[in-house]
Design a protein around this motif. Structure first.
Motif, PDB file in Angstrom:
ATOM      1  N   THR A 211      27.191   0.806   2.852  1.00 41.62           N
ATOM      2  CA  THR A 211      27.295  -0.605   3.514  1.00 41.62           C
ATOM      3  C   THR A 211      27.964  -1.704   2.518  1.00 41.62           C
ATOM      4  O   THR A 211      28.142  -2.824   2.802  1.00 41.62           O
ATOM      5  N   VAL A 212      28.118  -1.250   1.325  1.00 42.57           N
ATOM      6  CA  VAL A 212      28.502  -2.371   0.002  1.00 42.57           C
ATOM      7  C   VAL A 212      30.206  -2.326   0.194  1.00 42.57           C
ATOM      8  O   VAL A 212      31.026  -1.338   0.469  1.00 42.57           O
ATOM      9  N   ALA A 213      30.652  -3.515   0.434  1.00 40.10           N
ATOM     10  CA  ALA A 213      32.036  -3.714   0.776  1.00 40.10           C
ATOM     11  C   ALA A 213      32.728  -3.325  -0.324  1.00 40.10           C
ATOM     12  O   ALA A 213      32.563  -3.746  -1.481  1.00 40.10           O
ATOM     13  N   GLY A 214      33.950  -2.760  -0.028  1.00 48.15           N
ATOM     14  CA  GLY A 214      34.806  -2.075  -0.938  1.00 48.15           C
ATOM     15  C   GLY A 214      34.402  -0.778  -1.821  1.00 48.15           C
ATOM     16  O   GLY A 214      35.226  -0.291  -2.435  1.00 48.15           O
ATOM     17  N   ALA A 215      33.113  -0.406  -1.589  1.00 49.43           N
ATOM     18  CA  ALA A 215      32.811   0.783  -2.396  1.00 49.43           C
ATOM     19  C   ALA A 215      33.256   2.100  -1.396  1.00 49.43           C
ATOM     20  O   ALA A 215      33.293   2.151  -0.028  1.00 49.43           O
ATOM     21  N   LEU A 216      33.400   3.329  -2.228  1.00 44.93           N
ATOM     22  CA  LEU A 216      33.601   4.234  -1.267  1.00 44.93           C
ATOM     23  C   LEU A 216      32.338   4.805  -0.625  1.00 44.93           C
ATOM     24  O   LEU A 216      32.353   5.295   0.460  1.00 44.93           O
ATOM     25  N   GLN A 217      31.267   4.811  -1.624  1.00 41.85           N
ATOM     26  CA  GLN A 217      30.081   5.301  -1.129  1.00 41.85           C
ATOM     27  C   GLN A 217      28.888   4.128  -1.599  1.00 41.85           C
ATOM     28  O   GLN A 217      29.112   3.670  -2.756  1.00 41.85           O
ATOM     29  N   SER A 218      27.834   4.145  -1.061  1.00 45.35           N
ATOM     30  CA  SER A 218      26.431   3.348  -1.416  1.00 45.35           C
ATOM     31  C   SER A 218      25.314   3.709  -0.882  1.00 45.35           C
ATOM     32  O   SER A 218      25.386   4.347   0.262  1.00 45.35           O
ATOM     33  N   GLY A 219      24.262   3.076  -1.535  1.00 41.28           N
ATOM     34  CA  GLY A 219      22.895   3.571  -0.856  1.00 41.28           C
ATOM     35  C   GLY A 219      22.007   2.942  -1.492  1.00 41.28           C
ATOM     36  O   GLY A 219      22.048   2.156  -2.751  1.00 41.28           O
ATOM     37  N   GLU A 220      20.613   3.154  -1.232  1.00 46.28           N
ATOM     38  CA  GLU A 220      19.337   2.345  -1.646  1.00 46.28           C
ATOM     39  C   GLU A 220      18.415   3.275  -2.156  1.00 46.28           C
ATOM     40  O   GLU A 220      18.278   4.250  -1.369  1.00 46.28           O
ATOM     41  N   CYS A 221      17.829   3.166  -3.402  1.00 46.72           N
ATOM     42  CA  CYS A 221      16.908   3.791  -3.449  1.00 46.72           C
ATOM     43  C   CYS A 221      15.389   3.243  -3.205  1.00 46.72           C
ATOM     44  O   CYS A 221      14.471   3.824  -3.079  1.00 46.72           O
ATOM     45  N   SER A 222      15.571   2.062  -3.054  1.00 48.32           N
ATOM     46  CA  SER A 222      14.368   1.266  -2.681  1.00 48.32           C
ATOM     47  C   SER A 222      14.805  -0.083  -2.227  1.00 48.32           C
ATOM     48  O   SER A 222      16.209  -0.139  -2.108  1.00 48.32           O
ATOM     49  N   SER A 223      14.043  -1.241  -1.631  1.00 48.34           N
ATOM     50  CA  SER A 223      14.744  -2.567  -1.421  1.00 48.34           C
ATOM     51  C   SER A 223      15.001  -3.040  -2.822  1.00 48.34           C
ATOM     52  O   SER A 223      15.498  -4.307  -2.793  1.00 48.34           O
ATOM     53  N   THR A 224      14.634  -2.736  -3.672  1.00 53.68           N
ATOM     54  CA  THR A 224      15.037  -3.177  -5.173  1.00 53.68           C
ATOM     55  C   THR A 224      16.152  -2.541  -6.011  1.00 53.68           C
ATOM     56  O   THR A 224      16.644  -3.321  -7.001  1.00 53.68           O
ATOM     57  N   SER A 225      16.878  -1.463  -5.602  1.00 49.96           N
ATOM     58  CA  SER A 225      17.726  -0.814  -6.300  1.00 49.96           C
ATOM     59  C   SER A 225      18.887  -0.287  -5.413  1.00 49.96           C
ATOM     60  O   SER A 225      18.647   0.462  -4.478  1.00 49.96           O
ATOM     61  N   GLN A 226      20.318  -0.663  -5.569  1.00 51.60           N
ATOM     62  CA  GLN A 226      21.393  -0.256  -4.777  1.00 51.60           C
ATOM     63  C   GLN A 226      22.290   0.453  -5.761  1.00 51.60           C
ATOM     64  O   GLN A 226      22.615  -0.109  -6.692  1.00 51.60           O
ATOM     65  N   LEU A 227      22.856   1.698  -5.456  1.00 49.37           N
ATOM     66  CA  LEU A 227      23.852   2.264  -6.123  1.00 49.37           C
ATOM     67  C   LEU A 227      25.182   2.124  -5.156  1.00 49.37           C
ATOM     68  O   LEU A 227      25.041   2.611  -4.247  1.00 49.37           O
ATOM     69  N   SER A 228      26.319   2.285  -6.067  1.00 46.74           N
ATOM     70  CA  SER A 228      27.626   2.176  -5.319  1.00 46.74           C
ATOM     71  C   SER A 228      28.526   2.661  -6.117  1.00 46.74           C
ATOM     72  O   SER A 228      28.639   2.478  -7.501  1.00 46.74           O
ATOM     73  N   VAL A 229      29.334   3.520  -5.564  1.00 46.42           N
ATOM     74  CA  VAL A 229      30.704   4.039  -6.201  1.00 46.42           C
ATOM     75  C   VAL A 229      31.834   3.624  -5.602  1.00 46.42           C
ATOM     76  O   VAL A 229      31.907   3.548  -4.514  1.00 46.42           O
ATOM     77  N   PHE A 230      32.934   3.187  -6.534  1.00 46.97           N
ATOM     78  CA  PHE A 230      34.170   2.540  -6.261  1.00 46.97           C
ATOM     79  C   PHE A 230      35.274   3.645  -6.655  1.00 46.97           C
ATOM     80  O   PHE A 230      35.028   4.473  -7.153  1.00 46.97           O
ATOM     81  N   LYS A 231      36.326   3.331  -6.092  1.00 44.94           N
ATOM     82  CA  LYS A 231      37.544   4.083  -6.329  1.00 44.94           C
ATOM     83  C   LYS A 231      37.684   4.105  -7.744  1.00 44.94           C
ATOM     84  O   LYS A 231      38.174   5.143  -8.619  1.00 44.94           O
ATOM     85  N   ASP A 232      37.797   2.796  -8.405  1.00 43.82           N
ATOM     86  CA  ASP A 232      38.302   2.790  -9.822  1.00 43.82           C
ATOM     87  C   ASP A 232      37.579   1.362 -10.229  1.00 43.82           C
ATOM     88  O   ASP A 232      36.759   0.620  -9.621  1.00 43.82           O
ATOM     89  N   ALA A 233      37.865   1.151 -11.706  1.00 42.52           N
ATOM     90  CA  ALA A 233      37.343  -0.183 -12.195  1.00 42.52           C
ATOM     91  C   ALA A 233      37.636  -1.475 -11.634  1.00 42.52           C
ATOM     92  O   ALA A 233      36.847  -2.413 -11.507  1.00 42.52           O
ATOM     93  N   SER A 234      38.758  -1.422 -10.931  1.00 39.01           N
ATOM     94  CA  SER A 234      39.104  -2.831 -10.108  1.00 39.01           C
ATOM     95  C   SER A 234      38.079  -2.972  -8.968  1.00 39.01           C
ATOM     96  O   SER A 234      37.922  -4.123  -8.804  1.00 39.01           O
TER      97      SER A 234
END
Length: 133
Positions: free
Chosen positions: A54-77
């Motif tokens: 659900t993170v805008a612009g991320a290739l993939q994202s997810g939540e470990c809990s309501s306090t931690s969210q992880l996101s992977v993007f195409k690149d640094a930009s």
């Protein structure tokens, strides 16, 4: 014999240099599952994983809990764009620090994971959303 000693010295030096801790960039991840595994290996808690994408612009994202969210993007930009968008929005108020890398963001609110503590094991850069006062 001298040649063997020189080779041994090179191998030992490489071991020291390679074991100096995480790289400043924190590395690059192919997908959010790989990031989640590295997060857990660095001491992050992720018992309740939910890949949301659900993170805008991320290739993939997810939540470990309501306090931690992880996101992977195409690149640094993509990472930089996300940081800039949040900083200029009203969402930045009350936001915890983020740990960022070449193509990823670990966003925490600081209640269970601390970005600075994770950085010591993980590498990457801490981004703060706190106003300078």
């Amino acid at each position: 014999m001298k040649r063997v000693l020189n080779l041994a010295a090179v191998v030992v030096m490489a071991g020291f240099l390679g074991g100096c801790g995480p790289g400043e960039s924190g590395g690059n991840f192919e997908d959010v599952d790989e990031l989640r595994e590295a997060f857990a290996d660095a001491g992050g808690t992720c018992d309740d994983w939910n890949q949301t994408d659900t993170v805008a612009g991320a290739l993939q994202s997810g939540e470990c809990s309501s306090t931690s969210q992880l996101s992977v993007f195409k690149d640094a930009s993509g990472v930089q764009y996300q940081i800039t968008e949040v900083k200029k929005s009203d969402r930045a108020e009350g936001m915890g620090d983020w740990l960022t890398g070449e193509n990823w963001i670990i966003a925490t609110d600081g209640s269970t994971e601390n970005a600075t503590d994770l950085q010591a094991e993980f590498g990457g850069q801490v981004v703060s959303f706190k106003e300078a006062g």
